[in-house]
Design a protein around this motif. Structure first.
Motif, mmCIF file in Angstrom:
data_model
loop_
_atom_site.group_PDB
_atom_site.id
_atom_site.type_symbol
_atom_site.label_atom_id
_atom_site.label_comp_id
_atom_site.label_asym_id
_atom_site.label_seq_id
_atom_site.Cartn_x
_atom_site.Cartn_y
_atom_site.Cartn_z
ATOM 1 N N GLY A 1 9.428 -6.635 9.499
ATOM 2 C CA GLY A 1 8.797 -5.930 10.597
ATOM 3 C C GLY A 1 8.592 -4.452 10.356
ATOM 4 O O GLY A 1 7.590 -3.885 10.809
ATOM 5 N N ALA A 2 9.512 -3.796 9.651
ATOM 6 C CA ALA A 2 9.423 -2.338 9.494
ATOM 7 C C ALA A 2 8.094 -1.896 8.872
ATOM 8 O O ALA A 2 7.387 -1.053 9.446
ATOM 9 C CB ALA A 2 10.607 -1.826 8.689
ATOM 10 N N PRO A 3 7.685 -2.423 7.715
ATOM 11 C CA PRO A 3 6.401 -1.973 7.158
ATOM 12 C C PRO A 3 5.193 -2.524 7.903
ATOM 13 O O PRO A 3 4.194 -1.818 8.076
ATOM 14 C CB PRO A 3 6.445 -2.484 5.713
ATOM 15 C CG PRO A 3 7.384 -3.631 5.728
ATOM 16 C CD PRO A 3 8.412 -3.293 6.775
ATOM 17 N N LEU A 4 5.264 -3.796 8.348
ATOM 18 C CA LEU A 4 4.119 -4.384 9.042
ATOM 19 C C LEU A 4 3.858 -3.673 10.360
ATOM 20 O O LEU A 4 2.705 -3.362 10.707
ATOM 21 C CB LEU A 4 4.355 -5.870 9.283
ATOM 22 C CG LEU A 4 4.414 -6.759 8.027
ATOM 23 C CD1 LEU A 4 4.730 -8.191 8.414
ATOM 24 C CD2 LEU A 4 3.091 -6.692 7.266
ATOM 25 N N LEU A 5 4.921 -3.402 11.108
ATOM 26 C CA LEU A 5 4.756 -2.739 12.392
ATOM 27 C C LEU A 5 4.415 -1.262 12.232
ATOM 28 O O LEU A 5 3.765 -0.680 13.097
ATOM 29 C CB LEU A 5 6.026 -2.908 13.230
ATOM 30 C CG LEU A 5 6.282 -4.347 13.691
ATOM 31 C CD1 LEU A 5 7.692 -4.497 14.251
ATOM 32 C CD2 LEU A 5 5.253 -4.774 14.730
ATOM 33 N N ALA A 6 4.862 -0.658 11.127
ATOM 34 C CA ALA A 6 4.484 0.735 10.865
ATOM 35 C C ALA A 6 2.968 0.858 10.771
ATOM 36 O O ALA A 6 2.372 1.827 11.267
ATOM 37 C CB ALA A 6 5.134 1.228 9.575
ATOM 38 N N ALA A 7 2.336 -0.128 10.153
ATOM 39 C CA ALA A 7 0.881 -0.119 10.067
ATOM 40 C C ALA A 7 0.248 -0.415 11.423
ATOM 41 O O ALA A 7 -0.747 0.198 11.808
ATOM 42 C CB ALA A 7 0.415 -1.149 9.030
ATOM 43 N N ALA A 8 0.849 -1.332 12.175
ATOM 44 C CA ALA A 8 0.272 -1.747 13.455
ATOM 45 C C ALA A 8 0.321 -0.645 14.507
ATOM 46 O O ALA A 8 -0.573 -0.550 15.349
ATOM 47 C CB ALA A 8 1.002 -2.984 13.973
ATOM 48 N N VAL A 9 1.361 0.192 14.467
ATOM 49 C CA VAL A 9 1.536 1.211 15.514
ATOM 50 C C VAL A 9 1.159 2.607 15.030
ATOM 51 O O VAL A 9 1.468 3.596 15.681
ATOM 52 C CB VAL A 9 3.002 1.228 16.023
ATOM 53 C CG1 VAL A 9 3.405 -0.142 16.545
ATOM 54 C CG2 VAL A 9 3.978 1.682 14.920
ATOM 55 N N ALA A 10 0.470 2.678 13.903
ATOM 56 C CA ALA A 10 0.207 3.975 13.275
ATOM 57 C C ALA A 10 -0.484 4.961 14.207
ATOM 58 O O ALA A 10 -0.208 6.159 14.178
ATOM 59 C CB ALA A 10 -0.637 3.770 12.007
#
Length: 386
Positions: A60-69
């Protein structure tokens, strides 16, 4: 660290948020005995709550970092804490392990977002020369969680049950969300990483090497740390009060270690701090088999406590300092390294526990910490001019 009052308040709110996040992540290790007894499952089975949650946080950390950028960080971090509160309430109502496991996995989406985004946000609240101290300062929240949150959670779990411990975290999450909302300024939006920037992070031997160090540290610690409560109960007859006291001792030195690192990291250098703090953890793992009483075990835990959270904050500062523009991605991946280390460590520790090989927990952990130290040294040497 001198900073304007609004920035100071925002950094304190981020620290408090990490305290709540850390307490919630560590509540399962702290109440593992109670979860096992309440749901009528083996300790090793209950320990898979740690592995499953860590796996979610890792992905979740990298995937969500992109999603909530593109999100405003004030709104993002406050809503993340409210999510944490809601799912802890739901988890406390679950009647079985099969029902609790997926709820726990949904709950820990919040740490996958909050910790890396809080670190990146802290770096934008202060001048460049203060970034290392700002990042390690907000990461002190994890140390405070080990000093206060984890022991209190274990104490509540031991006397009132693990469900009440979860409800307590839910209440704290709501309070922390309000604090973030009231103190963090509007308009903090770190630039979204482009596909090219993510490629730079993933293709950087130095940045990915640092993430690998973090993963090795996580496996080395959590092969034993995940089952700290059951091991003390079985090997030393520790009750809920004694276990809470041991957690508090561990956490107190964790806080001291992180405070020292926060004060001196910009002077000493993040790479050297990582090596020192990792060495402290390795020392405790080496000495673990020699602890024949709880008193001696308390002494053995001191170096581990000093290094445990300090090494994570040093790694975060190391990444932010090396490539500030890539920090949202590299710090998110570093959080993934922490969590995949927890997942693999808990799974490996559970396997050793189930196969009556608990004496190998500290040995395996020690070997992995040595590997982490060797890789960290190699990374620093590769960056020196010829």
């Amino acid at each position: 660290m001198s900073r304007p009052a609004p920035q100071r308040g925002a950094l304190w709110a981020l620290l408090a948020g990490n305290f709540v996040i850390g307490t919630g992540v560590m509540v399962v290790p702290g109440t593992l005995n109670e979860i096992s007894a309440s749901l009528s499952i083996q300790v090793a089975t209950a320990g898979q709550l740690i592995s499953a949650a860590a796996f979610v946080m890792c992905l979740g950390a990298p995937l969500l970092a992109a999603a909530v950028a593109g999100w405003d960080r004030r709104k993002l971090l406050a809503l993340t804490l409210l999510w944490y509160a809601a799912w802890h309430v739901v988890a406390a109502l679950m009647p079985s392990f099969g029902a609790l496991l997926p709820v726990r996995m949904l709950t820990v989406i919040a740490p996958a977002i909050f910790t890396p985004q809080a670190a990146a946000c802290a770096g934008m609240l202060v001048p460049p020369e203060q970034r290392g101290r700002a990042v390690t300062f907000v990461f002190l929240g994890w140390s405070v969680a080990s000093v206060l949150g984890l022991p209190i959670g274990a104490l509540i779990g031991g006397h009132l049950g693990w469900r009440m411990a979860f409800m307590t975290i839910a209440a704290l999450s709501v309070v922390s969300a309000a604090s973030v909302w009231l103190t963090l300024p509007n308009g903090i939006r770190p630039a979204a990483l482009t596909a090219a920037a993510w490629s730079r992070v993933l293709r950087s031997p130095v940045l990915m090497g640092i993430v690998s160090v973090t993963a090795l540290q996580g496996v080395g610690q959590f092969v034993l740390f995940s089952y700290f409560g059951p091991l003390l109960k079985q090997g030393f007859g520790a009750d809920a009060n004694t276990l809470s006291l041991m957690w508090a001792l561990f956490g107190a030195f964790g806080l001291v270690g992180n405070m020292v690192v926060s004060r001196y990291i910009d002077r000493v250098g993040a790479g050297r701090m990582v090596l020192l703090t990792t060495g402290l953890i390795a020392l405790s793992l080496l000495l673990w088999p020699l602890a024949s009483t709880l008193a001696w075990l308390a002494v053995v835990l001191v170096p581990w406590g000093l290094g445990c959270f300090a090494t994570n904050s040093s790694q975060q500062a190391r990444l932010v300092g090396l490539a500030p523009a890539l920090a949202p991605g590299s710090v998110a991946l570093n959080s993934s390294g922490i969590y995949i280390g927890q997942a693999l460590g808990a799974a490996l520790g559970g396997w050793l526990l189930a196969n009556d090989a608990t004496e190998w927990m500290s040995r395996v952990g020690f070997g992995l910490m040595l590997l982490a130290m060797g890789l960290s040294i190699a990374i620093d040497r590769s960056r020196r001019p010829a």
